[in-house]
Enzyme design. Structure first.
Site, PDB file in Angstrom:
ATOM      1  N   ARG A 102      -2.821 -10.048   5.268  1.00  0.00           N
ATOM      2  CA  ARG A 102      -3.177 -10.256   3.856  1.00  0.00           C
ATOM      3  C   ARG A 102      -1.996  -9.806   3.007  1.00  0.00           C
ATOM      4  O   ARG A 102      -1.611  -8.629   3.084  1.00  0.00           O
ATOM      5  CB  ARG A 102      -4.437  -9.459   3.535  1.00  0.00           C
ATOM      6  N   LYS A 117       0.824  -1.214   0.000  1.00  0.00           N
ATOM      7  CA  LYS A 117       0.000   0.000   0.000  1.00  0.00           C
ATOM      8  C   LYS A 117       0.858   1.264   0.000  1.00  0.00           C
ATOM      9  O   LYS A 117       2.039   1.242   0.318  1.00  0.00           O
ATOM     10  CB  LYS A 117      -0.979  -0.048   1.175  1.00  0.00           C
TER      11      LYS A 117
HETATM   12  N1  HH2 Z   1      -7.245  -3.986   0.610  1.00  0.00           N
HETATM   13  C1  HH2 Z   1      -7.415  -4.188  -0.697  1.00  0.00           C
HETATM   14  C2  HH2 Z   1      -8.293  -5.163  -1.150  1.00  0.00           C
HETATM   15  N2  HH2 Z   1      -8.975  -5.931  -0.284  1.00  0.00           N
HETATM   16  N3  HH2 Z   1      -9.508  -6.511   1.915  1.00  0.00           N
HETATM   17  C3  HH2 Z   1      -9.348  -6.317   3.227  1.00  0.00           C
HETATM   18  N4  HH2 Z   1     -10.010  -7.083   4.105  1.00  0.00           N
HETATM   19  N5  HH2 Z   1      -8.526  -5.352   3.716  1.00  0.00           N
HETATM   20  C4  HH2 Z   1      -7.824  -4.537   2.895  1.00  0.00           C
HETATM   21  O1  HH2 Z   1      -7.105  -3.652   3.399  1.00  0.00           O
HETATM   22  C5  HH2 Z   1      -7.943  -4.734   1.498  1.00  0.00           C
HETATM   23  C6  HH2 Z   1      -8.815  -5.741   1.037  1.00  0.00           C
HETATM   24  C7  HH2 Z   1      -6.681  -3.377  -1.680  1.00  0.00           C
HETATM   25  O2  HH2 Z   1      -7.154  -3.724  -2.910  1.00  0.00           O
HETATM   26  P1  HH2 Z   1      -6.489  -3.479  -4.285  1.00  0.00           P
HETATM   27  O3  HH2 Z   1      -5.959  -2.116  -4.243  1.00  0.00           O
HETATM   28  O4  HH2 Z   1      -7.441  -3.833  -5.348  1.00  0.00           O
HETATM   29  O5  HH2 Z   1      -5.243  -4.381  -4.357  1.00  0.00           O
HETATM   30  P2  HH2 Z   1      -4.890  -5.817  -3.834  1.00  0.00           P
HETATM   31  O6  HH2 Z   1      -6.105  -6.663  -3.867  1.00  0.00           O
HETATM   32  O7  HH2 Z   1      -3.825  -6.226  -4.789  1.00  0.00           O
HETATM   33  O8  HH2 Z   1      -4.391  -5.596  -2.442  1.00  0.00           O
END
Ligand code: HH2
Length: 287
Positions: free
Chosen positions: A268, A233
């Site tokens: 995660r 992030k």
């Molecule tokens: N962050 C992303 C996606 N899903 N789920 C949870 N529970 N917590 C999070 O912080 C979270 C999440 C970020 O999503 P994205 O930017 O699409 O990228 P990636 O899925 O590769 O992390």
């Protein structure tokens, strides 16, 4: 090291049936939720088969590396990302879920849409990860009917605009208060269990994210397992000057090791194998 439990309303790989007709998945210390994104542009062109094969290969490598859960996403929730229609999301997710169901790994689906969650659970997924925190009553109903626990995440605003000007009087009190209240509401509606996630980067400045990460122990002191998700992030760029997201695994690991020391049940991660390795070493070093 603390034991953690997640309860399901139906059978799940690695979970043990209870006399009350539920299945309990139990682990000790901090486990890894591996990220499997199936959002390739090639899904809409001739590269569909290659993209599916690549996703399955990545999933099996994460499973073999020792992740507890695979989190499969068919829509990006990155700041500024455009929404994807439900049928496109399902089109991306279902072949992957169908292929991986029965391969001995717990499958989470990262979706904000109840109809996508319902289709994914029918196809063999076990858990719903909803970044909108199950604010939609239909999402609560879908999880309750399928006996699927849910990850309840905090987000201020919505993905397209959430980073514009996030404001809190007391970010830790507000985020933790929201998560506790949502957990109570969702459980009362029949969802078998919840994971709580403060939502790093979702409507938060760097200072908000740091305050929440430093206060992870206050959330893990409660009754629900906590998930921390900081992988690649933007806060890592702000802290360490790494504009390329693909280069942020060391910073991600530093945050997640800190979360593990504060009692997080899950982290995660994109670099799932690296995280499993580092968490095992850290666990062995604990007194
Ligand atoms: N962050 C992303 C996606 N899903 N789920 C949870 N529970 N917590 C999070 O912080 C979270 C999440 C970020 O999503 P994205 O930017 O699409 O990228 P990636 O899925 O590769 O992390």
């Amino acid at each position: 090291m603390r034991p953690h439990t997640l309860t399901f309303g139906r059978p799940v790989p690695g979970a043990v049936p209870d006399p009350d007709g539920r299945w309990r998945l139990t682990w000790t210390g901090t486990a890894v939720m591996g990220i499997l994104n199936v959002t390739p542009d090639s899904f809409s062109d001739g590269g569909r088969h290659a993209a599916l094969d690549a996703a399955l290969h990545a999933a099996r490598r994460m499973r073999d590396a020792g992740v507890l859960i695979l989190d499969i996403g068919g829509e990006s929730t990155r700041p500024g990302a455009d929404p994807v229609p439900a049928h496109t999301e399902l089109d991306r997710l279902l072949p992957v879920i169908r292929a991986l169901a029965g391969e001995g790994v717990v499958l989470s689906v990262d979706t904000m849409k109840p109809e996508v969650a319902a289709g994914a659970l029918r196809a063999g997924a076990h858990l719903i990860n909803d970044v909108t925190g199950l604010r939609d009553p239909d999402m609560v109903r879908v999880c309750a009917e399928a006996g699927a626990p849910a990850c309840v995440m905090h987000m201020q605003g919505e993905p397209r605009t959430m980073q514009k000007n996030p404001v809190y009087a007391d970010v830790v009190a507000e985020v933790h208060g929201f998560l506790r209240a949502q957990a109570a509401r969702v459980l009362a509606a029949g969802v078998p269990d919840v994971l709580l996630d403060p939502g790093i980067g979702f409507g938060k400045t760097l200072e908000h994210n740091l305050a929440l990460l430093r206060a992870t122990h206050a959330l893990t002191a409660g009754p629900h397992p906590v998930l921390i998700a900081a992988s690649r992030k933007r806060l890592i760029d702000y802290l360490a000057g790494v504009p390329d997201a693909a280069q942020r695994d060391p910073g991600s690991l530093a945050i997640h090791l800190h979360a593990a020391r504060q009692g997080a049940a899950l982290v995660r991660a994109h670099d799932a194998a690296g995280h499993v390795q580092a968490l095992r070493v850290q666990a062995a070093l604990e007194p």
